[in-house]
Enzyme design. Structure first.
Site, short mmCIF file in Angstrom:
data_model
loop_
_atom_site.label_atom_id
_atom_site.label_comp_id
_atom_site.label_asym_id
_atom_site.label_seq_id
_atom_site.Cartn_x
_atom_site.Cartn_y
_atom_site.Cartn_z
N LYS A 28 -2.33 -5.50 -19.71
CA LYS A 28 -2.01 -6.12 -18.43
C LYS A 28 -3.09 -7.12 -18.03
CE LYS A 28 0.56 -6.69 -14.85
NZ LYS A 28 1.75 -7.52 -15.09
N HIS A 77 14.43 -34.66 -31.12
CA HIS A 77 13.28 -35.16 -31.88
C HIS A 77 12.78 -34.13 -32.89
CE1 HIS A 77 13.17 -38.71 -29.38
NE2 HIS A 77 13.25 -37.92 -28.32
N GLU A 113 7.60 -11.37 -25.79
CA GLU A 113 6.66 -10.28 -25.53
C GLU A 113 7.36 -8.93 -25.39
OE1 GLU A 113 4.34 -10.52 -21.91
OE2 GLU A 113 5.96 -11.52 -20.86
N TRP A 173 -3.75 -1.55 -1.44
CA TRP A 173 -3.75 -2.76 -2.27
C TRP A 173 -4.18 -3.85 -1.31
CZ3 TRP A 173 -3.72 -3.61 -7.26
CH2 TRP A 173 -3.44 -4.89 -7.74
N LYS A 226 9.06 -14.25 -22.09
CA LYS A 226 9.53 -12.90 -21.74
C LYS A 226 10.21 -12.25 -22.95
CE LYS A 226 7.78 -12.13 -18.67
NZ LYS A 226 6.99 -12.98 -17.85
N GLU A 248 9.06 -19.85 -19.78
CA GLU A 248 8.89 -18.49 -19.26
C GLU A 248 9.97 -17.56 -19.85
OE1 GLU A 248 6.57 -16.99 -17.88
OE2 GLU A 248 7.40 -15.28 -16.83
N ARG A 297 1.17 2.14 -5.99
CA ARG A 297 1.35 1.09 -4.98
C ARG A 297 0.04 0.40 -4.61
NH1 ARG A 297 6.14 1.13 -2.25
NH2 ARG A 297 5.16 0.07 -0.50
N CYS A 350 0.87 -1.18 0.00
CA CYS A 350 0.00 0.00 0.00
C CYS A 350 0.90 1.23 0.00
CB CYS A 350 -0.87 0.04 1.25
SG CYS A 350 -1.89 -1.43 1.46
N ASN A 380 0.57 -0.34 6.14
CA ASN A 380 0.98 -1.11 4.96
C ASN A 380 1.62 -2.38 5.49
OD1 ASN A 380 2.06 -2.04 2.52
ND2 ASN A 380 3.91 -0.82 2.75
N GLY A 381 1.27 -3.53 4.94
CA GLY A 381 1.89 -4.78 5.38
C GLY A 381 0.84 -5.74 5.90
C1 F6R Z 1 3.35 -12.49 -19.39
C2 F6R Z 1 2.09 -12.11 -18.76
C3 F6R Z 1 0.85 -12.79 -19.21
C4 F6R Z 1 -0.07 -13.11 -18.04
C5 F6R Z 1 -1.40 -13.73 -18.55
C6 F6R Z 1 -2.31 -14.10 -17.41
O1 F6R Z 1 4.43 -11.76 -18.88
O2 F6R Z 1 2.04 -11.27 -17.90
O3 F6R Z 1 1.16 -13.95 -19.92
O4 F6R Z 1 0.59 -14.01 -17.20
O5 F6R Z 1 -2.04 -12.81 -19.38
O6 F6R Z 1 -2.69 -12.98 -16.67
P1 F6R Z 1 -3.30 -13.14 -15.24
O7 F6R Z 1 -2.27 -13.76 -14.36
O8 F6R Z 1 -3.69 -11.76 -14.81
O9 F6R Z 1 -4.50 -14.05 -15.35
#
Ligand code: F6R
Length: 619
Positions: free
Chosen positions: A614, A511, A495, A79, A492, A488, A27, A2, A103-104
């Site tokens: 996001k 294979h 994207e 948050w 990264k 992963e 935050r 927070c 916060n915490g």
């Molecule tokens: C990759 C990334 C996305 C999310 C995916 C799921 O860096 O951020 O692949 O992991 O869109 O999103 P959430 O976790 O919000 O359901």
């Protein structure tokens, strides 16, 4: 996570506090609130669920500055951790003349709450924080030394367990604020005849550039003309004074060029916070548990559903869940799950993992699972979002808001939380003895320190990234939990750097994909920990030899002591020792830093990659 702010000075406190909250909104934006002390013995509080704009509207409706007169004030952006994001749970929390922001996580809030309730105190929120306000009122009322405001704050702090930044105010002591921190941030701003508090310097950078970083378990008593720092017992101690040389934008990013870099650095805290309060009286506890232990014992199959990085965290968890619980565990991409008619019933546990809690693919998969009578457990970073609301049980990751679109700290927090789910299942089903569950939890608790070591040693990874930024394609290999880590790493890079990248199980290379290897192709490999050295290790060594023989450039992530693999590595990235299952919490971090640096070197926006959002709320 927070945002906390405080002000004591000569100016009208309200605009100073609201402006500081605007700087702290990154935050948390579940709710916001202020308390202004009028100097004549009254405190006026306003708080609202949702973004700061909602609070601002309410403040205007209540008279704005004229309605909130006073030169001392505190503020909070939330948050949510304990309790839904709503007006009632918003901070400040009030008890008589006392108003506090927090916060915490106060880990022992349940017994403290029970104690207060049995003494007839009425608590109005579902938060862990409110207990601190009532404890302070009671400490002051109990008289003697405890009747002193500052001493009473210390008496309250001595009773709290967990991680917290707290700011205490008292209407009858309008010239002073008392603040304390343990394992969460708090910085003091020192002005001319005015003092500021903030979770970070962005809160007050417009007013002063002289700051004091407060140490662990420090208490600060601040007045307009000065401050004093002590430990929780009142022994004098010193904060670390420093001069802020960032501009406002850099301050909001903690001095990093992008939020993603800041979030990479926050990973030790995200993992530590996710573990906080999850092991009590020798047992793993979930946040919201609407599935009984008997129902957990009746589970005969686990499905994990998620998208993107969350899906990869689920792939990692499969190894632990099957190993610890002896239950079959399938991991499915949420958008595929319901369209293939999975076999679900009352004894199926579906674990839905989502940072945002709003991802449409995951939400629809949850709804399908529920319609088939499966039990749903959500692992989520966003309190009050849709997926945890519809689930039968919830475990929150405490990564705080993640602003960079590419998941970093939420991903590590998801792996951590998934392991807690595995341990909770093993505990309920008796497939692990209580001392084994405790030992696994202790190992998890040691991880933030190792994660910090990796975070602190990423510069060589960035150098490699700059060197390889013009590559056309990069491959990522791993075995066991190193395989989802490879996926992963590739995600990264795709994207953020818009570069072709693929992750493979190292044994699968021969294979087909080995045909992709050509001179100088960068290939990342994660080596299993030395502790797990055996078949897995030697097989990976063979795989590295195969690709090296075909001209690949090998970039190997391994423990420093892994001498066998060093001669086969064109680049060697050391990570601290760990168990095999916990290694993804370390090995993923160089991949995050690599992708961010390649993206930056190519001139791309690291925090906002093209075409991505996001939170993906369409199927
Ligand atoms: C990759 C990334 C996305 C999310 C995916 C799921 O860096 O951020 O692949 O992991 O869109 O999103 P959430 O976790 O919000 O359901």
């Amino acid at each position: 996570m927070c945002g906390i702010v405080g002000y004591v000075g000569q100016q009208a406190a309200l605009p100073v506090v609201v402006e500081a909250l605007r700087r702290m909104e990154y935050r948390g934006y579940d709710s916001a609130g202020v308390a202004i002390l009028d100097g004549a013995g009254e405190v006026r509080v306003e708080k609202r669920a949702g973004k700061l704009a909602n609070l601002e509207e309410a403040l205007v409706a209540d008279g704005g500055e004229a309605g909130f007169v006073g030169t001392t004030g505190i503020g909070h952006t939330r948050w949510a951790t304990h309790g839904r994001p709503n007006d009632r749970n918003a901070h400040p929390h009030v008890s008589g003349d006392v108003a506090i922001v927090h916060n915490g996580i106060i880990e022992n809030f349940a017994p403290l709450r029970a104690e207060l309730e049995s003494a007839g105190v009425e608590l109005v929120s579902d938060t862990d924080s409110e207990v601190a306000a009532h404890l302070l009122t009671r400490a002051i009322e109990s008289g003697g030394t405890a009747g002193d405001f500052v001493a009473s704050c210390r008496a309250v702090l001595a009773r709290l367990e967990g991680a917290f930044t707290l700011v205490f105010s008292h209407a009858k002591h309008p010239d002073v604020l008392v603040a304390a921190r343990r394992s969460t941030p708090l910085v003091l701003g020192v002005g001319q005849g005015e003092m500021f508090l903030g979770s970070d310097v962005a809160a007050f950078i417009e007013h002063t550039r002289d700051a004091v970083e407060l140490g662990q378990d420090n208490v600060v008593v601040m007045r307009a003309d000065g401050y004093e720092v002590t430990d929780f017992d009142g022994e004098p101690t010193e904060g670390r004074p420093f001069r802020i040389d960032w501009d406002l934008e850099a301050a909001e990013k903690g001095g990093y060029d992008y939020f993603m870099l800041k979030e990479i650095a926050e990973q030790p805290q995200a993992v530590a916070d996710t573990l906080l309060g999850k092991f009590q009286d020798g047992r793993i506890v979930l946040d919201e548990q609407r599935i009984s232990d008997q129902e957990l014992r009746d589970i005969d199959k686990v499905f994990i559903i998620a998208c993107g990085s969350a899906y990869h965290s689920g792939l990692v968890a499969k190894y632990a869940i099957e190993h610890w619980t002896r239950l079959p565990c399938e991991v499915e991409i949420a958008s595929e799950f319901r369209y293939r008619d999975p076999v679900l019933d009352r004894s199926t546990l579906v674990v839905a993992i989502s940072q945002s809690g709003e991802t449409a693919d995951t939400l629809e998969a949850v709804r399908h699972a529920k319609s088939q009578k499966a039990r749903v457990l959500a692992v989520c970073n966003t309190n009050g979002s849709q997926i945890p609301r519809e689930a039968d049980a919830v475990l929150y990751t405490h990564a705080g808001p993640e602003i960079g679109v590419a998941s970093t700290k939420a991903y590590l927090a998801q792996i951590t939380a998934n392991y807690l789910v595995g341990l909770a299942l093993a505990q309920a089903r008796g497939t692990k003895f209580p001392d084994e569950v405790a030992a696994e939890f202790r190992q998890l608790e040691r991880m933030p320190e190792s994660i910090q070591q990796v975070v602190d040693s990423l510069e060589p990874v960035r150098e490699i990234a700059r060197e390889l930024a013009d590559s056309k394609s990069v491959l990522f290999l791993g075995r066991h939990v190193g395989y989802p880590t490879a996926l992963e790493g590739a995600l990264k890079l795709k994207e953020l750097a818009y570069m072709h990248a693929e992750g493979f199980p190292a044994g699968e290379l021969k294979h087909g994909p080995i045909a992709l290897i050509e001179d100088d192709l960068p290939v990342f490999v994660v080596m299993p920990p030395v502790e797990g050295r055996g078949v897995l290790h030697s097989k990976l060594v063979s795989n590295i030899q195969e690709i090296k023989a075909r001209g690949a450039r090998t970039i190997v992530i391994a423990e420093e002591s892994d001498e066998v693999v060093k001669p086969l590595s064109d680049y060697f990235i050391p990570i601290p020792p760990s168990t095999t299952l916990l290694q993804p919490l370390l090995a993923t971090i160089p991949y995050q830093a690599f992708a961010a640096e390649v993206a930056a070197a190519r001139g791309y926006d690291v925090d906002k990659p093209r075409n991505l959002a996001k939170s993906v709320t369409v199927e």
